[in-house]
Write a protein that holds these residues in place. Structure first.
Motif, mmCIF file in Angstrom:
data_model
loop_
_atom_site.group_PDB
_atom_site.id
_atom_site.type_symbol
_atom_site.label_atom_id
_atom_site.label_comp_id
_atom_site.label_asym_id
_atom_site.label_seq_id
_atom_site.Cartn_x
_atom_site.Cartn_y
_atom_site.Cartn_z
ATOM 1 N N ASN A 197 -34.627 8.591 2.975
ATOM 2 C CA ASN A 197 -35.733 8.721 3.919
ATOM 3 C C ASN A 197 -35.917 10.187 4.325
ATOM 4 O OD1 ASN A 197 -33.965 9.362 6.133
ATOM 5 N ND2 ASN A 197 -33.599 7.187 6.471
ATOM 6 N N GLY A 224 -40.309 18.177 -3.260
ATOM 7 C CA GLY A 224 -41.385 17.554 -2.512
ATOM 8 C C GLY A 224 -42.651 18.357 -2.659
ATOM 9 N N PHE A 241 -51.407 11.511 -2.841
ATOM 10 C CA PHE A 241 -50.089 10.864 -2.778
ATOM 11 C C PHE A 241 -49.712 10.207 -4.106
ATOM 12 C CE2 PHE A 241 -50.888 11.260 1.762
ATOM 13 C CZ PHE A 241 -49.643 11.656 2.216
ATOM 14 N N LYS A 270 -46.651 11.546 -6.566
ATOM 15 C CA LYS A 270 -45.566 10.610 -6.860
ATOM 16 C C LYS A 270 -45.408 10.471 -8.367
ATOM 17 C CE LYS A 270 -43.580 6.147 -5.661
ATOM 18 N NZ LYS A 270 -43.751 4.883 -4.914
ATOM 19 N N ALA A 326 -42.554 13.898 -7.390
ATOM 20 C CA ALA A 326 -42.198 14.354 -6.042
ATOM 21 C C ALA A 326 -41.472 13.249 -5.287
ATOM 22 C CB ALA A 326 -43.451 14.766 -5.270
ATOM 23 N N LYS A 327 -40.476 13.652 -4.499
ATOM 24 C CA LYS A 327 -39.655 12.697 -3.740
ATOM 25 C C LYS A 327 -40.126 12.543 -2.295
ATOM 26 C CE LYS A 327 -36.550 11.756 -6.945
ATOM 27 N NZ LYS A 327 -37.248 12.294 -8.113
ATOM 28 N N PHE A 328 -40.927 13.493 -1.808
ATOM 29 C CA PHE A 328 -41.446 13.411 -0.445
ATOM 30 C C PHE A 328 -42.696 14.269 -0.356
ATOM 31 C CE2 PHE A 328 -38.770 17.141 -0.460
ATOM 32 C CZ PHE A 328 -39.377 18.051 0.402
ATOM 33 N N ALA A 329 -43.422 14.110 0.754
ATOM 34 C CA ALA A 329 -44.647 14.873 0.956
ATOM 35 C C ALA A 329 -44.654 15.475 2.355
ATOM 36 C CB ALA A 329 -45.877 13.980 0.757
ATOM 37 N N ALA A 347 -49.676 7.378 2.516
ATOM 38 C CA ALA A 347 -48.245 7.624 2.326
ATOM 39 C C ALA A 347 -47.479 6.305 2.281
ATOM 40 C CB ALA A 347 -47.715 8.510 3.447
ATOM 41 N N ALA A 356 -48.136 4.496 -0.989
ATOM 42 C CA ALA A 356 -47.439 5.141 -2.103
ATOM 43 C C ALA A 356 -45.929 4.971 -1.997
ATOM 44 C CB ALA A 356 -47.791 6.631 -2.149
ATOM 45 N N MET A 361 -43.983 6.754 -0.155
ATOM 46 C CA MET A 361 -43.432 8.106 -0.212
ATOM 47 C C MET A 361 -43.047 8.593 1.180
ATOM 48 S SD MET A 361 -44.980 11.539 -1.975
ATOM 49 C CE MET A 361 -44.300 11.042 -3.553
ATOM 50 N N LEU A 372 -42.811 10.830 4.243
ATOM 51 C CA LEU A 372 -43.787 11.843 4.670
ATOM 52 C C LEU A 372 -43.288 12.582 5.898
ATOM 53 C CD1 LEU A 372 -46.629 13.151 4.566
ATOM 54 C CD2 LEU A 372 -47.433 11.282 6.028
#
Length: 207
Positions: free
Chosen positions: A2, A65, A75, A79, A83-86, A99, A102, A104, A106
């Motif tokens: 997370n 990210g 998003f 992904k 990318a693992k996060f935004a 988000a 997706a 993902m 955030l």
């Protein structure tokens, strides 16, 4: 993983602008070699999306990210790129929903108490204070800690190697965002050893 876990993976999250695709992988490797694994590649250049994919494919140790996400459509694209996060400079209902769709993690940008409340209503308890220096920096974060004791912040914008330790000492700061780890002259000159040294200094800010 997370967003809080990601924030705690390194004291500094470098804010990266990739101008040349060929720089992406050696730059990421240089940062990881110095102990900085969490990388925010901003969507500010034409090669940014390809750079994210290249890093995700070639530097598995990195937690890559994407920053400067400003539209819901991005998003799914980031992904797919790996990318693992935004990270967003601000937050809208549409961005929050995209988000979640997706799946993902955030880190939404906020600048005022009202924006913190809005982000909390969307279920976010970790946020980017942006632009941190203009928003009040250290004193603003201390003030926000009173009404929002459970919110974890990543101040970004105007943060330096000198100001980072005081920010990281605050209980409501999980990490800081910084562009000083990736100076344009070192990237342009391919001074990867110099960037590894800057990353090592940043990684040492929190044992």
């Amino acid at each position: 993983m997370n967003i809080r876990d990601i924030m705690r993976s390194a004291p500094v999250m470098p804010v990266i602008v990739i101008e040349r695709l060929d720089d992406a992988v050696p730059l990421a490797r240089a940062l990881v070699a110095g102990g900085i694994r969490v990388l925010e590649v901003t969507l500010r250049t034409a090669v940014a999306m390809d750079a994210i994919k290249a890093i995700a494919d070639s530097v598995p140790e990195a937690i890559v990210g994407v920053g400067t996400v400003t539209s819901p459509e991005q998003f799914a694209q980031v992904k797919a790129a790996g990318a693992k996060f935004a990270v967003t400079p601000g937050l809208t209902d549409e961005l929050a929903e995209a988000a979640k769709l997706a799946g993902m993690p955030l880190l939404p940008g906020v600048m005022t108490p009202s924006e913190v409340i809005a982000a909390l209503r969307h279920g976010f308890d970790a946020m980017k204070l942006f632009p941190a220096e203009q928003a009040g920096g250290l004193n603003m974060l201390k003030a926000l800690g009173g009404p929002f004791p459970n919110v974890l912040f990543c101040p970004t914008g105007g943060v330096t190697l000198d100001s980072a330790p005081k920010l990281l000492a605050l209980p409501n700061v999980g990490c800081v965002g910084g562009s000083w780890l990736v100076p344009k002259d070192k990237v342009a000159g391919g001074d990867w050893a110099g960037i590894t040294q800057l990353a090592a200094e940043a990684a040492a800010l929190r044992p």
